[in-house]
Design a protein around this motif. Structure first.
Motif, PDB file in Angstrom:
ATOM      1  N   LEU A 177       2.839   0.679  12.627  1.00  0.00           N
ATOM      2  CA  LEU A 177       1.890  -0.391  12.910  1.00  0.00           C
ATOM      3  C   LEU A 177       1.661  -0.572  14.407  1.00  0.00           C
ATOM      4  N   LEU A 178       2.634  -0.189  15.220  1.00  0.00           N
ATOM      5  CA  LEU A 178       2.427  -0.228  16.675  1.00  0.00           C
ATOM      6  C   LEU A 178       1.367   0.775  17.116  1.00  0.00           C
ATOM      7  N   GLU A 179       1.150   1.779  16.298  1.00  0.00           N
ATOM      8  CA  GLU A 179       0.189   2.840  16.630  1.00  0.00           C
ATOM      9  C   GLU A 179      -1.107   2.741  15.830  1.00  0.00           C
ATOM     10  N   ILE A 180      -1.234   1.730  14.994  1.00  0.00           N
ATOM     11  CA  ILE A 180      -2.405   1.645  14.120  1.00  0.00           C
ATOM     12  C   ILE A 180      -3.679   1.483  14.944  1.00  0.00           C
ATOM     13  N   ARG A 181      -4.737   2.109  14.484  1.00  0.00           N
ATOM     14  CA  ARG A 181      -6.016   2.054  15.172  1.00  0.00           C
ATOM     15  C   ARG A 181      -7.108   1.592  14.192  1.00  0.00           C
ATOM     16  N   PHE A 182      -8.128   0.950  14.746  1.00  0.00           N
ATOM     17  CA  PHE A 182      -9.239   0.505  13.907  1.00  0.00           C
ATOM     18  C   PHE A 182      -9.882   1.732  13.270  1.00  0.00           C
ATOM     19  N   PRO A 183     -10.165   1.680  11.963  1.00  0.00           N
ATOM     20  CA  PRO A 183     -10.574   2.895  11.252  1.00  0.00           C
ATOM     21  C   PRO A 183     -12.002   3.370  11.508  1.00  0.00           C
ATOM     22  N   HIS A 184     -12.813   2.563  12.202  1.00  0.00           N
ATOM     23  CA  HIS A 184     -14.191   2.955  12.462  1.00  0.00           C
ATOM     24  C   HIS A 184     -14.412   3.161  13.959  1.00  0.00           C
ATOM     25  N   CYS A 185     -15.474   3.847  14.300  1.00  0.00           N
ATOM     26  CA  CYS A 185     -15.756   4.145  15.708  1.00  0.00           C
ATOM     27  C   CYS A 185     -15.991   2.874  16.509  1.00  0.00           C
ATOM     28  N   ALA A 254     -10.097  -2.353   1.706  1.00  0.00           N
ATOM     29  CA  ALA A 254      -9.916  -2.384   3.155  1.00  0.00           C
ATOM     30  C   ALA A 254      -8.592  -1.739   3.557  1.00  0.00           C
ATOM     31  N   LEU A 255      -7.558  -1.982   2.775  1.00  0.00           N
ATOM     32  CA  LEU A 255      -6.252  -1.388   3.077  1.00  0.00           C
ATOM     33  C   LEU A 255      -6.283   0.125   2.893  1.00  0.00           C
ATOM     34  N   THR A 256      -7.055   0.575   1.928  1.00  0.00           N
ATOM     35  CA  THR A 256      -7.227   2.016   1.758  1.00  0.00           C
ATOM     36  C   THR A 256      -7.934   2.599   2.981  1.00  0.00           C
ATOM     37  N   THR A 257      -8.928   1.885   3.488  1.00  0.00           N
ATOM     38  CA  THR A 257      -9.634   2.312   4.694  1.00  0.00           C
ATOM     39  C   THR A 257      -8.683   2.385   5.887  1.00  0.00           C
ATOM     40  N   LEU A 258      -7.720   1.478   5.943  1.00  0.00           N
ATOM     41  CA  LEU A 258      -6.750   1.466   7.038  1.00  0.00           C
ATOM     42  C   LEU A 258      -5.701   2.569   6.918  1.00  0.00           C
ATOM     43  N   GLY A 259      -5.671   3.262   5.776  1.00  0.00           N
ATOM     44  CA  GLY A 259      -4.771   4.400   5.659  1.00  0.00           C
ATOM     45  C   GLY A 259      -3.507   4.141   4.877  1.00  0.00           C
ATOM     46  N   VAL A 261      -3.305   4.338   1.671  1.00  0.00           N
ATOM     47  CA  VAL A 261      -3.325   5.373   0.641  1.00  0.00           C
ATOM     48  C   VAL A 261      -4.203   6.523   1.131  1.00  0.00           C
ATOM     49  N   ARG A 262      -3.677   7.732   1.091  1.00  0.00           N
ATOM     50  CA  ARG A 262      -4.439   8.919   1.459  1.00  0.00           C
ATOM     51  C   ARG A 262      -4.073  10.046   0.513  1.00  0.00           C
ATOM     52  N   GLU A 263      -4.982  10.999   0.403  1.00  0.00           N
ATOM     53  CA  GLU A 263      -4.676  12.168  -0.423  1.00  0.00           C
ATOM     54  C   GLU A 263      -3.482  12.916   0.154  1.00  0.00           C
ATOM     55  N   ASP A 264      -3.419  12.985   1.489  1.00  0.00           N
ATOM     56  CA  ASP A 264      -2.272  13.579   2.158  1.00  0.00           C
ATOM     57  C   ASP A 264      -1.220  12.492   2.336  1.00  0.00           C
ATOM     58  N   GLU A 265      -0.231  12.448   1.452  1.00  0.00           N
ATOM     59  CA  GLU A 265       0.745  11.360   1.463  1.00  0.00           C
ATOM     60  C   GLU A 265       1.525  11.288   2.770  1.00  0.00           C
ATOM     61  N   GLU A 266       1.724  12.442   3.437  1.00  0.00           N
ATOM     62  CA  GLU A 266       2.474  12.431   4.685  1.00  0.00           C
ATOM     63  C   GLU A 266       1.741  11.667   5.778  1.00  0.00           C
ATOM     64  N   GLY A 267       0.422  11.572   5.659  1.00  0.00           N
ATOM     65  CA  GLY A 267      -0.343  10.854   6.670  1.00  0.00           C
ATOM     66  C   GLY A 267      -0.578   9.401   6.338  1.00  0.00           C
ATOM     67  N   ALA A 268      -0.086   8.944   5.199  1.00  0.00           N
ATOM     68  CA  ALA A 268      -0.311   7.559   4.795  1.00  0.00           C
ATOM     69  C   ALA A 268       0.525   6.603   5.623  1.00  0.00           C
ATOM     70  N   LEU A 269      -0.008   5.404   5.830  1.00  0.00           N
ATOM     71  CA  LEU A 269       0.706   4.372   6.555  1.00  0.00           C
ATOM     72  C   LEU A 269       1.906   3.912   5.717  1.00  0.00           C
ATOM     73  N   PRO A 270       3.108   3.870   6.297  1.00  0.00           N
ATOM     74  CA  PRO A 270       4.288   3.479   5.508  1.00  0.00           C
ATOM     75  C   PRO A 270       4.331   1.972   5.283  1.00  0.00           C
ATOM     76  N   LEU A 271       3.386   1.492   4.497  1.00  0.00           N
ATOM     77  CA  LEU A 271       3.267   0.072   4.217  1.00  0.00           C
ATOM     78  C   LEU A 271       3.235  -0.111   2.710  1.00  0.00           C
ATOM     79  N   ARG A 272       4.112  -0.947   2.181  1.00  0.00           N
ATOM     80  CA  ARG A 272       4.123  -1.223   0.748  1.00  0.00           C
ATOM     81  C   ARG A 272       3.184  -2.385   0.452  1.00  0.00           C
ATOM     82  N   VAL A 273       2.192  -2.123  -0.374  1.00  0.00           N
ATOM     83  CA  VAL A 273       1.196  -3.135  -0.720  1.00  0.00           C
ATOM     84  C   VAL A 273       1.269  -3.398  -2.215  1.00  0.00           C
TER      85      VAL A 273
END
Length: 764
Positions: A177-185, A254-259, A261-273
């Motif tokens: 979460l310290l590295e999270i970035r806004f998902p849009h340009c 919105a949480l999916t947009t933030l990452g 959940v992703r098809e590549d599980e290794e790249g998913a945000l480690p957040l339990r929702v």
């Protein structure tokens, strides 16, 4: 080498994790209220000697685990540590798994006490106090310090692996979460200002009211900054609370947009929702009672829970309704109660507002138990006033009591008969005696709580509880429902004050309703707001701010933000029909000009429209006339008691390129929370100011508001009505490309005090 980060756990939470076993059993749960529990503990303490110590703070450590809590009582004179449990009904019905949990708690407290005071042994006592009679049942056992320490270590060892897993997860979560970035340009118009304001209030521990127009991305604009602040402000949990199911869906998207959940599980945000849903929607066996003897998913629930819990945590990411169901059924446990358990271990919970603000809300209880630092986001917060009033109100129906009395077992006939007789006495006392022949509705406000009725109702509740204890299977659900309603009524009475009133509506012989009616929810909501690090309440309609501050219980230091609209006046043609009056006395005369206005606008620009009215009766009168005058124009309408599929069919009628007028009630299912962008909806007609009806109940509300805030009329009628108008009009313009029209059909829309509460960008 740095010391490993520790994990802090309350004694109760530790034992609930390690010492629960066996079946779920929810055949009846008429437990004492929190206030009754506190009074029960005080009663036991009063009966003890002068040296008796209550609420003894204890703590201890095992490796990286810190355990703390408050033992109910300790008597140094006899070296006895007590754990006090209050109950209703028959103690014999207390399950073995509950007794085991209680003994585990007192043993852990005993270990901590011996360690802290250097005791070699102690007497442990479980004290069960019957709230109804004040009778104590006392169970004791002697234990040495060595025995208790061994038990303490065993519990800690069972929990330690989980605790270490949780610490590691927290570190991964916070690091990500310290590295999270806004998902849009880039941010949408107004979205950056919203996100910055949310981040600042979470950082400073304050509350925020945000009025932000539809279309700027409020959901993402609030979730992103609170997640960004989560590691920096050491937030334990975030709750995203909604009024309706569509709000939950938007949050999960919105949480999916933030990452998350992703098809590549290794790249998913480690957040339990976790998505929390209502019990009736999660139940796999609605035809079965909720206990191990009836439901296979309740049988052995706590024995299988550890594996299911671990599987859900290992899965991580988004535990929505379907994912939770999949995990639960793989391990043969109830999906609903698995979700209740996972609320303890998930970082972000998406659920209904009642999960935090209700009188016995689970999420608020977890915050108190675990002393969490939480951030709370409340979507469509303008609805919280009425939702909270409903949470803190209760009714007792005379007709229901009489019907139930005729069908209950003989053992309950007398207790319910006394309730029925008390009804007659109460009606006589307030001048609404049933001996009167007239059937016209009558209304009375009681000067004080009807203590006689309450006492009789409590006695009936105790009798029903005892009966259910002795007959746990095959019980009529109507009897159980009445019990829970009666208990809720009595418990709310404990909180009675100037924020509420007692009133009686009599609709005819044998048809009276006694209501404990909450008027000012602020007194209940304020402690819930104070329990959070920061609460952000947002909506497209939160004006005027002082109205919502007062009724929602926000502190003086709470901030207010109005986000500039991305829309401009040329997108929405707002017109007022000055010649039409929708006042009740003018309804019949208004029908013809309303019909003419609908047809004229439709023929000028054919397309999809919504027409809103103050009631179904008014709607039906206009619709009948419209169909007679203009049979060639397609119409569809809201009806009474529409089911979910019928509501969806109504919405599905608004197709791109379609033509017709949907008739709906202002403030109903189609006046807010639906998204019909582009040509799906090009206009709206609003034939009402949306004000609640002038009746005896609302006049009581007005009087209470006048005394408390000095704005009785505005707080009761004016502000709530215009909020509905703006919400309904907001269905038309959903994004910067939309164009549309709103026709306000009432001369009062031209008044300055009304126009001042409508959106500025309308440029009236």
């Amino acid at each position: 080498m740095s010391k490993p980060r520790g994990y802090r756990v309350a004694v109760r939470a530790l034992c609930e994790f390690t010492a629960r076993s066996g079946d779920l059993d929810h055949r009846f749960t008429p437990s004492p209220s929190a206030r009754e529990g506190i009074a029960g503990h005080a009663l036991v303490a009063e009966r003890r000697g002068d040296g008796y110590q209550s609420e003894v703070a204890l703590s201890g450590e095992y490796r990286t685990l810190s355990v703390n809590g408050r033992a109910d009582g300790f008597d140094p004179a006899i070296n006895c540590l007590e754990e006090i449990k209050t109950y209703r009904g028959s103690l014999e019905r207390l399950g073995d798994n509950q007794r085991a949990l209680h003994w585990a708690q007192v043993k852990v407290y005993g270990a901590l006490l011996c360690q802290e005071r250097e005791l070699s042994e102690v007497t442990l006592a479980l004290v069960y106090l019957d709230i109804a009679t004040g009778r104590e049942t006392r169970l004791t056992q002697q234990a040495t310090a060595e025995e208790l320490q061994a038990f303490f270590v065993a519990q800690c060892q069972r929990f330690l692996a989980w605790a270490e897993q949780e610490v590691a997860h927290r570190e991964r979560r916070d690091g990500a979460l310290l590295e999270i970035r806004f998902p849009h340009c880039e941010f949408r118009h107004g979205q950056r200002a919203l996100a910055e304001a949310v981040y600042k209030v979470v950082s400073t521990g304050r509350h925020l009211l945000v009025q932000a127009p539809t279309g700027i991305g409020k959901t993402l604009g609030t979730l992103f900054p609170v997640l960004t602040a989560m590691p920096r402000q050491a937030l334990d949990r975030v709750f995203f609370l909604t009024m309706k199911t569509p709000g939950r869906r938007l949050a999960l998207e919105a949480l999916t947009t933030l990452g998350v959940v992703r098809e590549d599980e290794e790249g998913a945000l480690p957040l339990r929702v976790l998505e929390l849903i209502a019990r009736d929607k999660a139940c796999e066996h609605p035809d079965k009672a909720c206990h191990g003897e009836a439901c296979p998913l309740a049988r052995g629930f706590y024995d299988r829970l550890p594996m299911a819990r671990q599987a859900a945590i290992d899965r991580g990411g988004l535990l929505d309704r379907m994912a939770l169901r999949e995990v639960a059924l793989e391990h043969d446990v109830c999906p609903y109660y698995l979700g209740q358990e996972l609320a303890r271990w998930c970082d972000l919970v998406v659920g209904d507002v009642n999960h935090y603000f209700d009188l016995n809300a689970m999420l608020h209880g977890l915050v108190q138990l675990n002393q969490w630092r939480v951030g709370v986001l409340v979507d469509e917060a303008h609805n919280l006033v009425e939702r909270a009033r409903g949470m803190y109100s209760a009714t007792l129906d005379q007709q229901r009591v009489n019907a139930l009395r005729r069908q209950v077992p003989p053992a309950l006939s007398k207790p319910l008969g006394r309730v029925a007789r008390r009804w007659s006495e109460l009606l006589k006392d307030v001048g609404l005696s049933e001996l009167k022949s007239r059937e016209a509705p009558e209304y009375r406000v009681l000067e004080a709580p009807p203590q006689g009725m309450l006492n009789t109702l409590q006695q009936a509740s105790s009798a029903i509880t005892d009966y259910l204890s002795e007959h746990p299977t095959g019980v009529d659900t109507g009897l159980q429902e009445f019990l829970f309603e009666a208990l809720h009524f009595c418990r709310l009475t404990e909180h009675f004050g100037e924020h509420s009133l007692f009133d009686i509506n009599r609709h005819g012989r044998g048809r009276a309703v006694l209501t404990l009616r909450n008027v000012i929810p602020a007194d209940f909501l304020a402690p819930r707001l104070a329990a959070s690090r920061s609460t952000v309440l947002f909506s497209a309609t939160l004006s005027p701010s002082h109205y919502y501050r007062d009724l929602l219980g926000l502190p003086l230091e709470a901030l207010w933000l109005e986000v500039e609209s991305p829309f401009v006046s040329h997108q929405l043609d707002v017109r007022t029909q000055r010649a039409i009056s929708t006042r009740f006395r003018d309804r019949d005369a208004s029908i013809a000009p309303i019909v003419a206005t609908l047809a004229e606008q439709y023929r000028r620009r054919p397309g999809n429209y919504l027409a809103f009215f103050s009631s179904l009766a008014y709607l039906e009168a206009v619709l009948e006339h419209f169909r007679t005058e203009h049979p060639d124009i397609v119409t569809w309408t809201q009806t009474r008691g529409m089911r979910e599929a019928e509501r969806q069919a109504f919405i599905d009628g608004f197709v791109p390129g379609g033509r017709g007028i949907g008739f709906a009630v202002l403030g109903g299912a189609f006046a807010e929370g639906i998204d019909l962008p582009g040509e799906r909806l090009i206009g709206a007609f609003i034939a009402t100011l949306g004000m609640p009806p002038f009746n005896a109940v609302n006049e009581q509300l007005r009087a209470r508001m006048e005394v408390r805030f000095g704005c009785g009329y505005d707080y009761t009628y004016h502000y709530p009505g215009l909020t509905k108008v703006v919400q309904a009009a907001g269905r038309v313009i959903r994004d910067p490309e939309d164009r549309g029209v709103v026709v306000l059909m009432d001369d009062r829309f031209t008044r300055a005090e009304v126009k001042s509460l409508l959106p500025g960008w309308w440029n009236l």
